[in-house]
Design a protein around this motif. Sequence first.
Motif, PDB file in Angstrom:
ATOM      1  N   ILE A 133       0.968  -1.138   0.017  1.00 29.58           N
ATOM      2  CA  ILE A 133       0.010  -0.059   0.056  1.00 29.58           C
ATOM      3  C   ILE A 133       0.936   1.418  -0.030  1.00 29.58           C
ATOM      4  O   ILE A 133       0.680   2.106  -0.819  1.00 29.58           O
ATOM      5  CB  ILE A 133      -1.015   0.051   1.282  1.00 29.58           C
ATOM      6  N   GLY A 134       2.009   1.211   0.937  1.00 30.43           N
ATOM      7  CA  GLY A 134       2.813   2.218   0.976  1.00 30.43           C
ATOM      8  C   GLY A 134       3.443   2.765  -0.618  1.00 30.43           C
ATOM      9  O   GLY A 134       3.790   3.684  -1.020  1.00 30.43           O
ATOM     10  N   VAL A 135       3.818   1.463  -1.292  1.00 28.22           N
ATOM     11  CA  VAL A 135       4.537   1.679  -2.533  1.00 28.22           C
ATOM     12  C   VAL A 135       3.570   2.248  -3.435  1.00 28.22           C
ATOM     13  O   VAL A 135       3.846   3.019  -4.272  1.00 28.22           O
ATOM     14  CB  VAL A 135       4.863   0.171  -3.155  1.00 28.22           C
ATOM     15  N   CYS A 136       1.960   1.911  -3.459  1.00 29.08           N
ATOM     16  CA  CYS A 136       1.187   2.391  -4.274  1.00 29.08           C
ATOM     17  C   CYS A 136       1.120   3.870  -3.852  1.00 29.08           C
ATOM     18  O   CYS A 136       0.978   4.531  -4.916  1.00 29.08           O
ATOM     19  CB  CYS A 136      -0.042   1.741  -3.936  1.00 29.08           C
ATOM     20  N   LYS A 137       0.840   4.340  -2.729  1.00 27.11           N
ATOM     21  CA  LYS A 137       1.085   5.734  -2.572  1.00 27.11           C
ATOM     22  C   LYS A 137       1.811   6.439  -3.016  1.00 27.11           C
ATOM     23  O   LYS A 137       1.444   7.570  -3.473  1.00 27.11           O
ATOM     24  CB  LYS A 137       0.764   5.873  -0.771  1.00 27.11           C
ATOM     25  N   SER A 178     -11.744   8.026  -9.858  1.00 26.77           N
ATOM     26  CA  SER A 178     -12.872   7.093  -9.608  1.00 26.77           C
ATOM     27  C   SER A 178     -13.819   7.789  -8.722  1.00 26.77           C
ATOM     28  O   SER A 178     -13.404   8.736  -7.675  1.00 26.77           O
ATOM     29  CB  SER A 178     -12.333   6.149  -8.865  1.00 26.77           C
ATOM     30  N   PRO A 179     -15.196   7.560  -9.148  1.00 29.34           N
ATOM     31  CA  PRO A 179     -16.186   8.127  -8.387  1.00 29.34           C
ATOM     32  C   PRO A 179     -16.075   7.653  -6.752  1.00 29.34           C
ATOM     33  O   PRO A 179     -16.690   8.248  -5.955  1.00 29.34           O
ATOM     34  CB  PRO A 179     -17.432   7.752  -9.077  1.00 29.34           C
ATOM     35  N   LYS A 180     -15.519   6.549  -6.556  1.00 29.72           N
ATOM     36  CA  LYS A 180     -15.214   5.959  -5.222  1.00 29.72           C
ATOM     37  C   LYS A 180     -13.840   6.149  -5.073  1.00 29.72           C
ATOM     38  O   LYS A 180     -13.033   5.108  -4.710  1.00 29.72           O
ATOM     39  CB  LYS A 180     -15.919   4.535  -4.946  1.00 29.72           C
ATOM     40  N   ASN A 181     -13.181   7.037  -4.918  1.00 34.22           N
ATOM     41  CA  ASN A 181     -11.752   7.499  -4.667  1.00 34.22           C
ATOM     42  C   ASN A 181     -11.056   6.931  -3.548  1.00 34.22           C
ATOM     43  O   ASN A 181     -11.899   7.314  -2.466  1.00 34.22           O
ATOM     44  CB  ASN A 181     -11.274   8.671  -5.249  1.00 34.22           C
ATOM     45  N   PRO A 185      -7.149  10.957  -2.188  1.00 36.33           N
ATOM     46  CA  PRO A 185      -7.914  12.310  -2.162  1.00 36.33           C
ATOM     47  C   PRO A 185      -7.762  13.288  -3.450  1.00 36.33           C
ATOM     48  O   PRO A 185      -8.682  13.944  -3.658  1.00 36.33           O
ATOM     49  CB  PRO A 185      -7.223  13.078  -1.163  1.00 36.33           C
ATOM     50  N   ALA A 186      -6.703  13.085  -4.116  1.00 37.11           N
ATOM     51  CA  ALA A 186      -6.625  13.672  -5.555  1.00 37.11           C
ATOM     52  C   ALA A 186      -7.226  12.980  -6.713  1.00 37.11           C
ATOM     53  O   ALA A 186      -7.539  13.293  -7.731  1.00 37.11           O
ATOM     54  CB  ALA A 186      -5.226  13.798  -5.924  1.00 37.11           C
ATOM     55  N   GLU A 240      -3.857   5.074   6.191  1.00 40.47           N
ATOM     56  CA  GLU A 240      -3.305   5.952   5.299  1.00 40.47           C
ATOM     57  C   GLU A 240      -4.239   6.712   4.698  1.00 40.47           C
ATOM     58  O   GLU A 240      -4.067   7.684   4.230  1.00 40.47           O
ATOM     59  CB  GLU A 240      -2.437   5.120   4.001  1.00 40.47           C
ATOM     60  N   TYR A 241      -5.543   6.098   4.688  1.00 39.76           N
ATOM     61  CA  TYR A 241      -6.627   6.732   3.682  1.00 39.76           C
ATOM     62  C   TYR A 241      -8.097   6.733   4.560  1.00 39.76           C
ATOM     63  O   TYR A 241      -8.947   6.044   4.396  1.00 39.76           O
ATOM     64  CB  TYR A 241      -7.012   5.886   2.230  1.00 39.76           C
ATOM     65  N   PRO A 242      -8.082   7.761   5.563  1.00 39.59           N
ATOM     66  CA  PRO A 242      -9.093   7.709   6.551  1.00 39.59           C
ATOM     67  C   PRO A 242     -10.494   8.131   5.587  1.00 39.59           C
ATOM     68  O   PRO A 242     -11.394   7.663   6.163  1.00 39.59           O
ATOM     69  CB  PRO A 242      -8.816   8.880   7.526  1.00 39.59           C
TER      70      PRO A 242
END
Length: 193
Positions: free
Chosen positions: A62-66, A88-91, A94-95, A169-171
Amino acid sequence: MRKTPWIALGLPVLLAGCASVPTAEEQAAMAADARKASGALVQQLGGELRAAIGEKGADGAIGVCKERAPRIAADLSKSSGFKITRVSPKNRNPAGVPDAWEAQAQAALEKRLAAGEKPDTLETWEVVKTTQGKVFRYAKALPVQPLCLTCHGDPATIADGVKARLAAEYPFDKATGYAPGMIRGIVSIQRPL
Ligand code: HEC
């Protein structure tokens, strides 16, 4: 003195306006370039994702993806001259919120999917007029594959370590609950004309 007929003034302006709209063939050629750039993004990202999962497990990946996903898109944007993003509509990122064109493009692709088109080849493009001039816009569907479910599947089936890492990472993550064959998002490509 003879007056210049209006038609003589108006026609060249009209023609110039028409000429600056790319023909269907020109648009198809731009779409082919965009398809190539999109393919490069998917391939590079997929390769790094698989390698990271193999090395560090899904939660470590996940960190690598981020870090890497936005970087790869930025590098490809530089080398291709297109602006390339994933939205994505379900992103999750946050960007990754779609703009109006991207939202309608994905909705249109989802309709075509429901009508029986294969998810892997779903794409659409259009020349859009903006206040800054005309922009060639392209969208390619990103279908959910079994691998994606590790981090985008039903929360009940996502490993606890992955869930914990995503929560940290993605609250505001909206990107779970997907099943194979659904459209997870799009690669969005823009090129000012
Ligand atoms: C190891 C976990 C993991 C796997 C596996 C994974 N993703 Fe993601 N995905 C993420 C993370 C983390 C982000 C947010 C960072 C970013 O922008 O890439 C993300 C973001 C995205 C985005 C950008 C839009 C958004 O929601 O922010 C798309 C599109 C996407 N993933 C599609 C896929 C697809 C399609 C697959 C399967 C081929 C997949 N992902 C597999 C973790 C994963």
